[in-house]
Design a protein around this motif. Structure first.
Motif, PDB file in Angstrom:
ATOM      1  N   THR A   4       0.560   4.679   3.168  1.00  0.00           N
ATOM      2  CA  THR A   4       1.423   4.222   2.213  1.00  0.00           C
ATOM      3  C   THR A   4       2.895   4.586   2.352  1.00  0.00           C
ATOM      4  O   THR A   4       2.990   5.933   2.634  1.00  0.00           O
ATOM      5  N   VAL A  20       0.776   0.793  -6.780  1.00  0.00           N
ATOM      6  CA  VAL A  20       0.478   0.780  -5.287  1.00  0.00           C
ATOM      7  C   VAL A  20      -0.790   1.436  -5.257  1.00  0.00           C
ATOM      8  O   VAL A  20      -1.656   1.174  -4.504  1.00  0.00           O
ATOM      9  N   TYR A  42       0.950  -0.305   2.535  1.00  0.00           N
ATOM     10  CA  TYR A  42       1.867  -0.937   1.700  1.00  0.00           C
ATOM     11  C   TYR A  42       3.285  -1.248   2.216  1.00  0.00           C
ATOM     12  O   TYR A  42       3.717  -0.039   2.769  1.00  0.00           O
ATOM     13  N   PHE A  60       1.075  -5.780   0.574  1.00  0.00           N
ATOM     14  CA  PHE A  60      -0.146  -4.927   1.244  1.00  0.00           C
ATOM     15  C   PHE A  60      -0.387  -5.826   2.304  1.00  0.00           C
ATOM     16  O   PHE A  60      -0.682  -6.971   2.310  1.00  0.00           O
TER      17      PHE A  60
END
Length: 178
Positions: A4, A20, A42, A60
């Protein structure tokens, strides 16, 4: 495998981080249940192809080998997977979010190729002054064609047909014929 990257300037840091995290978990869980060797990333700065003008869209990307099965014919399986993810996330956090799910950058590459197709088709229509019909395509791809040619002063677009046979026709504008 979950990676991420944090957005540069989130609107609401807590809400965005929660969304997220929840979305990443849901996508990873679905991938694991499908017994696919893949991970989720992400992409806060990615281009959102479906939610045009919506800067809060969340993209994503599912990364891995041999994920063609997840994309499906003309991206239809991916579109259904994305729909499922949106529903599950909305149930979990109680709010609809414009989530875009991509697989190994497929949607980004497809967006670019559809953009080229739209511009090339518009040029043919301008030169020949005759409508040109594209092959049938799913709704999100038709939207891209409409969006790319929306500001063109010499051509306009129309969707014609029904169901899986629905396609875009690029036609010269009446004003440009005079």
């Amino acid at each position: 495998m979950v990676r991420t990257r944090q957005p540069a300037a989130p609107v609401s840091a807590t809400r965005a981080a929660d969304a997220v995290a929840v979305t990443t978990r849901i996508i990873q869980d679905l991938i694991d249940r499908m017994d696919l060797d893949a991970g989720v990333e992400y992409l806060p700065d990615a281009m959102v192809t479906e939610e045009t003008g919506n800067e809060s869209g969340m993209v994503f990307d599912i990364l891995g080998e041999d994920l063609g099965l997840l994309i499906g014919r003309h991206g239809q399986t991916l579109a259904n997977f994305q729909y499922l993810v949106r529903i599950l996330v909305a149930q979990r956090i109680g709010d609809y979010l414009p989530i875009v799910v991509d697989v190994n950058g497929y949607r980004q590459r497809r967006f670019k190729s559809l953009e080229v197709l739209a511009r090339r088709t518009a040029e043919q229509v301008r030169q020949r002054r005759m409508p040109y019909s594209l092959d049938p395509m799913p709704p999100f791809e038709r939207r891209i064609i409409h969006m790319v040619l929306a500001g063109d002063p010499e051509v306009t677009t129309q969707s014609v047909g029904f169901g899986e046979e629905r396609k875009v026709v690029v036609v010269p504008r009446e004003d440009s014929l005079k």
